[in-house]
Write a protein that holds these residues in place. Structure first.
Motif, PDB file in Angstrom:
ATOM      1  N   HIS A  60     -12.861   4.146  -2.969  1.00 44.41           N
ATOM      2  CA  HIS A  60     -13.350   4.943  -1.847  1.00 44.41           C
ATOM      3  C   HIS A  60     -12.659   4.628  -0.524  1.00 44.41           C
ATOM      4  CE1 HIS A  60     -16.164   5.869   1.474  1.00 44.41           C
ATOM      5  NE2 HIS A  60     -16.221   7.010   0.833  1.00 44.41           N
ATOM      6  N   LYS A  61     -12.576   3.381  -0.156  1.00 39.52           N
ATOM      7  CA  LYS A  61     -12.011   3.023   1.148  1.00 39.52           C
ATOM      8  C   LYS A  61     -10.535   3.404   1.218  1.00 39.52           C
ATOM      9  CE  LYS A  61     -12.673   1.201   5.199  1.00 39.52           C
ATOM     10  NZ  LYS A  61     -13.626   1.746   6.142  1.00 39.52           N
ATOM     11  N   GLY A  62      -9.812   3.199   0.123  1.00 35.70           N
ATOM     12  CA  GLY A  62      -8.403   3.594   0.096  1.00 35.70           C
ATOM     13  C   GLY A  62      -8.223   5.086   0.277  1.00 35.70           C
ATOM     14  N   ALA A  63      -9.096   5.872  -0.354  1.00 33.21           N
ATOM     15  CA  ALA A  63      -9.017   7.326  -0.205  1.00 33.21           C
ATOM     16  C   ALA A  63      -9.358   7.747   1.219  1.00 33.21           C
ATOM     17  CB  ALA A  63      -9.966   7.998  -1.200  1.00 33.21           C
ATOM     18  N   GLY A  67      -6.808   9.620   3.869  1.00 37.82           N
ATOM     19  CA  GLY A  67      -7.146  10.833   4.612  1.00 37.82           C
ATOM     20  C   GLY A  67      -6.865  10.696   6.095  1.00 37.82           C
ATOM     21  N   ILE A  68      -7.193   9.539   6.655  1.00 32.68           N
ATOM     22  CA  ILE A  68      -6.912   9.300   8.073  1.00 32.68           C
ATOM     23  C   ILE A  68      -5.400   9.257   8.305  1.00 32.68           C
ATOM     24  CG2 ILE A  68      -7.196   7.698  10.005  1.00 32.68           C
ATOM     25  CD1 ILE A  68      -9.847   6.808   8.671  1.00 32.68           C
ATOM     26  N   ALA A  69      -4.670   8.631   7.394  1.00 32.05           N
ATOM     27  CA  ALA A  69      -3.209   8.576   7.516  1.00 32.05           C
ATOM     28  C   ALA A  69      -2.615   9.986   7.468  1.00 32.05           C
ATOM     29  CB  ALA A  69      -2.611   7.705   6.413  1.00 32.05           C
ATOM     30  N   PHE A  70      -3.156  10.840   6.619  1.00 29.14           N
ATOM     31  CA  PHE A  70      -2.695  12.227   6.542  1.00 29.14           C
ATOM     32  C   PHE A  70      -2.952  12.947   7.863  1.00 29.14           C
ATOM     33  CE2 PHE A  70      -3.608  16.731   5.696  1.00 29.14           C
ATOM     34  CZ  PHE A  70      -2.367  17.116   5.235  1.00 29.14           C
ATOM     35  N   ALA A  71      -4.133  12.749   8.439  1.00 21.69           N
ATOM     36  CA  ALA A  71      -4.448  13.369   9.724  1.00 21.69           C
ATOM     37  C   ALA A  71      -3.492  12.876  10.809  1.00 21.69           C
ATOM     38  CB  ALA A  71      -5.899  13.085  10.112  1.00 21.69           C
ATOM     39  N   CYS A  72      -3.136  11.589  10.771  1.00 19.72           N
ATOM     40  CA  CYS A  72      -2.154  11.043  11.725  1.00 19.72           C
ATOM     41  C   CYS A  72      -0.799  11.721  11.543  1.00 19.72           C
ATOM     42  CB  CYS A  72      -1.994   9.531  11.542  1.00 19.72           C
ATOM     43  SG  CYS A  72      -3.375   8.562  12.142  1.00 19.72           S
ATOM     44  N   GLU A 121      -6.576   8.282  18.870  1.00 22.31           N
ATOM     45  CA  GLU A 121      -7.869   7.922  18.270  1.00 22.31           C
ATOM     46  C   GLU A 121      -7.748   7.793  16.753  1.00 22.31           C
ATOM     47  OE1 GLU A 121     -10.988  10.552  19.560  1.00 22.31           O
ATOM     48  OE2 GLU A 121     -10.507  10.223  21.667  1.00 22.31           O
ATOM     49  N   LEU A 122      -6.996   8.697  16.143  1.00 22.05           N
ATOM     50  CA  LEU A 122      -6.781   8.613  14.695  1.00 22.05           C
ATOM     51  C   LEU A 122      -6.021   7.345  14.319  1.00 22.05           C
ATOM     52  CD1 LEU A 122      -5.855  12.320  13.955  1.00 22.05           C
ATOM     53  CD2 LEU A 122      -7.860  11.110  13.084  1.00 22.05           C
ATOM     54  N   VAL A 123      -5.010   7.005  15.104  1.00 21.66           N
ATOM     55  CA  VAL A 123      -4.231   5.794  14.840  1.00 21.66           C
ATOM     56  C   VAL A 123      -5.127   4.556  14.969  1.00 21.66           C
ATOM     57  CG1 VAL A 123      -2.362   4.340  15.731  1.00 21.66           C
ATOM     58  CG2 VAL A 123      -1.994   6.785  15.393  1.00 21.66           C
ATOM     59  N   GLU A 124      -6.007   4.567  15.963  1.00 21.93           N
ATOM     60  CA  GLU A 124      -6.935   3.443  16.125  1.00 21.93           C
ATOM     61  C   GLU A 124      -7.835   3.303  14.895  1.00 21.93           C
ATOM     62  OE1 GLU A 124     -10.945   2.235  18.541  1.00 21.93           O
ATOM     63  OE2 GLU A 124      -9.696   3.818  19.389  1.00 21.93           O
ATOM     64  N   LEU A 126      -7.190   4.425  11.910  1.00 26.69           N
ATOM     65  CA  LEU A 126      -6.351   4.028  10.783  1.00 26.69           C
ATOM     66  C   LEU A 126      -6.100   2.527  10.805  1.00 26.69           C
ATOM     67  CD1 LEU A 126      -4.631   4.776   8.325  1.00 26.69           C
ATOM     68  CD2 LEU A 126      -2.744   5.240   9.888  1.00 26.69           C
ATOM     69  N   ALA A 127      -5.799   1.990  11.967  1.00 25.61           N
ATOM     70  CA  ALA A 127      -5.540   0.546  12.082  1.00 25.61           C
ATOM     71  C   ALA A 127      -6.795  -0.248  11.732  1.00 25.61           C
ATOM     72  CB  ALA A 127      -5.067   0.211  13.495  1.00 25.61           C
ATOM     73  N   ARG A 128      -7.938   0.177  12.262  1.00 26.15           N
ATOM     74  CA  ARG A 128      -9.189  -0.549  12.010  1.00 26.15           C
ATOM     75  C   ARG A 128      -9.609  -0.438  10.533  1.00 26.15           C
ATOM     76  NH1 ARG A 128     -12.234   1.628  15.873  1.00 26.15           N
ATOM     77  NH2 ARG A 128     -13.037   3.234  14.488  1.00 26.15           N
ATOM     78  N   GLY A 129      -9.712   0.797  10.050  1.00 35.08           N
ATOM     79  CA  GLY A 129     -10.132   1.006   8.655  1.00 35.08           C
ATOM     80  C   GLY A 129      -9.098   0.512   7.664  1.00 35.08           C
ATOM     81  N   GLY A 130      -7.838   0.708   7.979  1.00 35.74           N
ATOM     82  CA  GLY A 130      -6.773   0.242   7.092  1.00 35.74           C
ATOM     83  C   GLY A 130      -6.713  -1.268   7.024  1.00 35.74           C
ATOM     84  N   GLY A 131      -6.974  -1.929   8.138  1.00 34.43           N
ATOM     85  CA  GLY A 131      -6.996  -3.395   8.130  1.00 34.43           C
ATOM     86  C   GLY A 131      -8.107  -3.935   7.241  1.00 34.43           C
ATOM     87  N   GLN A 132      -9.291  -3.309   7.325  1.00 33.54           N
ATOM     88  CA  GLN A 132     -10.405  -3.712   6.455  1.00 33.54           C
ATOM     89  C   GLN A 132     -10.050  -3.470   4.994  1.00 33.54           C
ATOM     90  OE1 GLN A 132     -13.571  -1.253   7.891  1.00 33.54           O
ATOM     91  NE2 GLN A 132     -14.070  -2.621   9.596  1.00 33.54           N
TER      92      GLN A 132
END
Length: 162
Positions: A60-63, A67-72, A121-124, A126-132
């Motif tokens: 789930h988290k990877g998906a 999605g956030i990376a795609f929006a970026c 905002e999307l990059v932020e 992505l960085a936060r969620g992607g880091g987790q």
């Protein structure tokens, strides 16, 4: 009904039809239980649910991050297109003294400013969620090493021979 209104309605229907996180977990548990029965595993419902939840939680988290990376990526392409194709000719016309071009340039720059803010905002996120996600992923990979192809082939051969 205009094309935009039709697309909005279709997008609304798609969003409404998408399963939520809990529905995906329930579906995965049902599929795992059915698949287990098909191959002869004796899983009780609780074991199937626990396994399904673990798999869905891992994916789930990877998906979500994907999605956030795609929006970026989409936001980056939008900004690049404006900077490459729309802003330069608008600036040239505005500098040449065209009053309409000055008004258009102002609106275009405001749009780009808003799009950049959204992208940031999307990059932020992505960085936060992607880091987790990366931290969780490293824990899982360390606990559950993937089998090498040779081991998987031997297991398959052993099942066939048995």
């Amino acid at each position: 009904m205009s094309l935009t209104a039709q697309q909005e309605e279709q997008a609304r229907q798609v969003k409404a039809a998408l399963p939520g996180y809990l529905a995906v977990r329930e579906m995965a548990a049902a599929v795992l239980l059915a698949a287990g029965k098909d191959i002869g595993l004796r899983l009780d419902e609780r074991d199937a649910r626990d396994l399904a939840e673990a798999v869905v939680d891992a994916i789930h988290k990877g998906a979500e991050v994907r999605g956030i990376a795609f929006a970026c990526d989409v936001a980056d392409m939008e900004l690049a297109a404006h900077h490459r194709y729309l802003l330069p000719p608008s600036r040239a016309k505005a500098e040449a003294g065209d009053p309409l071009a000055r008004a258009v340039l102002h609106d275009l720059e405001k749009y780009v400013e808003g799009a950049k803010k959204l992208r940031d905002e999307l990059v932020e996120r992505l960085a936060r969620g992607g880091g987790q996600w990366m931290a969780e992923r490293q824990k899982v990979v360390a606990v559950v090493p993937m089998p090498t192809p040779d081991k998987g082939q031997h297991r398959a051969g052993a099942k066939v021979a048995a």
